[in-house]
Design an enzyme around this catalytic site. Sequence first.
Site, short mmCIF file in Angstrom:
data_model
loop_
_atom_site.label_atom_id
_atom_site.label_comp_id
_atom_site.label_asym_id
_atom_site.label_seq_id
_atom_site.Cartn_x
_atom_site.Cartn_y
_atom_site.Cartn_z
N ARG A 1 1.11 -14.22 0.98
CA ARG A 1 0.49 -14.20 2.31
C ARG A 1 -0.90 -14.85 2.24
NH1 ARG A 1 1.54 -7.97 3.99
NH2 ARG A 1 1.14 -7.65 1.79
N LEU B 1 -7.25 -0.81 -2.71
CA LEU B 1 -6.55 -1.31 -3.90
C LEU B 1 -6.47 -2.83 -3.91
CD1 LEU B 1 -3.48 -2.34 -3.06
CD2 LEU B 1 -3.00 0.08 -3.04
N CYS C 1 -5.44 -9.50 3.13
CA CYS C 1 -6.58 -8.72 3.62
C CYS C 1 -7.81 -9.54 4.01
CB CYS C 1 -6.97 -7.68 2.58
SG CYS C 1 -5.70 -6.41 2.42
N VAL D 1 0.83 -1.21 0.00
CA VAL D 1 0.00 0.00 0.00
C VAL D 1 0.87 1.26 0.00
CG1 VAL D 1 -1.68 1.33 1.35
CG2 VAL D 1 -1.96 -1.14 1.10
N PHE E 1 -15.94 -10.61 -8.50
CA PHE E 1 -15.85 -11.41 -7.27
C PHE E 1 -16.91 -12.52 -7.23
CE2 PHE E 1 -12.66 -10.04 -4.11
CZ PHE E 1 -11.99 -9.17 -4.95
#
Length: 405
Positions: A314, A140, A247, A11, A236
């Site tokens: 991650r 983002l 996230c 970010v 999505f």
Amino acid sequence: MNIGVIGIGFVGAVTAAVLADQGNSIIALDIDSDKIARFNSGDIPIFEPGLKELILKNKKNLKFTADYKMLRGTEIIFVAVPTPNLNGKINLDYVYRAISSIKSINNDAIIVIKSTVIPGTGSKIKDEFNVNIVSNPEFLREGNAIEDTLHPDRVIIGGEEEYAEKVANVWKFTNSPILITTRENAELIKYASNSFLATKISFINEIANLCEKIPNADVETVAKGMGYDRRIGPLFLKAGIGYGGSCLPKDTEAFIKYAEELGEEIKIIKAARNVNEERIERIIKIMENKIGKIGGLRILQMGISFKENTNDVRESQALKLYYALIKKGANVIVFDPVSKIEGIRYCESIKACLNSIDAIVVATEWPEFKILEDMDLKIPVIDGRRILNPEKFEKYAGIGRHYGD
Ligand code: NAD
């Protein structure tokens, strides 16, 4: 403007580069001095399309440093440090440390929290540190981060009008809708949005489970048909081996815990998380159905990053699949265009390992993997992300396509 950005991860680096490109003078600060040395030498440690070019282009007004004193004189400071979970609860230590370091150097700047923090955090910091705090959550998507920062769907800003307006000015160039509200609303919008996205993915994954049992059904077509409805939308709504990344898994978990502390149970987000956790078992079941016993097989896994166009692993579902296949006794080799992790066996090119494998599984949505369609493959190909045309393969199986019981 003279702007500081703290925490030069995905970010922070993108925020710093884009704001420098808009003509601001940027001090980009991270406590990791090795990382700063790499940014300074042009060896950008983050793979994000267009980022390296943007940083090199704006060298003159984009300074990387590990020295907080460099923030003296900055008018606005964006904070983009990590907010990981500890025992399922958000850990705000990094944010507090960053604020306290800023406070000792520059007491006048507007501090803008970009990190994802639970509602109430900004106001608590304001009271404890007596600083000007604005919330400006980040939406983002890694792999598309520059474009998303230049043209976000919306900019959410929470805080006192005087400061919020100044931050809104920084983002005016985006021409995106800007919503100025309370800090609490801004913080909540971030969690509600991420939780909704996680739920949308898990929803279509449950429909995919059904499709696998229904002759002539295919989740891709079902999702397409649903997506035409503007109340639903196509994004999505992609079935696969589940969501990952830095996230959605962490934010849904922290949000549930936060709600519990308020005496509320958000059942739908819990369900979305449970569905996501079953995805690896699901793809393995499809593989076993198509190929038989997995133990002893030589499998080429396509992709290890959590999504396409990034080297970020991650909470990667692809990484989880890799370990699950190894546990089953498979001999797995990975091809990923950019992600390289120690301890994992990689092949340099797809062609190079084709002669020594028994099956292929697609675990990440890299568009490059479409090349498999032109390889006249005779071995089973299992599409965990539904990016391939089934007609191009002799032995194909994919998430959300009928395969029997
Ligand atoms: P990251 O882990 O990639 O980078 C964070 C950086 O902060 C690291 O380089 C770390 O060294 C640095 N840092 C830690 N403490 C510091 C301190 N006290 N002073 C200066 N630097 C410090 O993190 P990220 O993925 O960029 O995420 C940052 C925040 O933004 C998190 O809250 C995350 O939830 C949120 N967010 C991330 C994304 C994403 O796609 N990565 C999207 C939206 C929101």
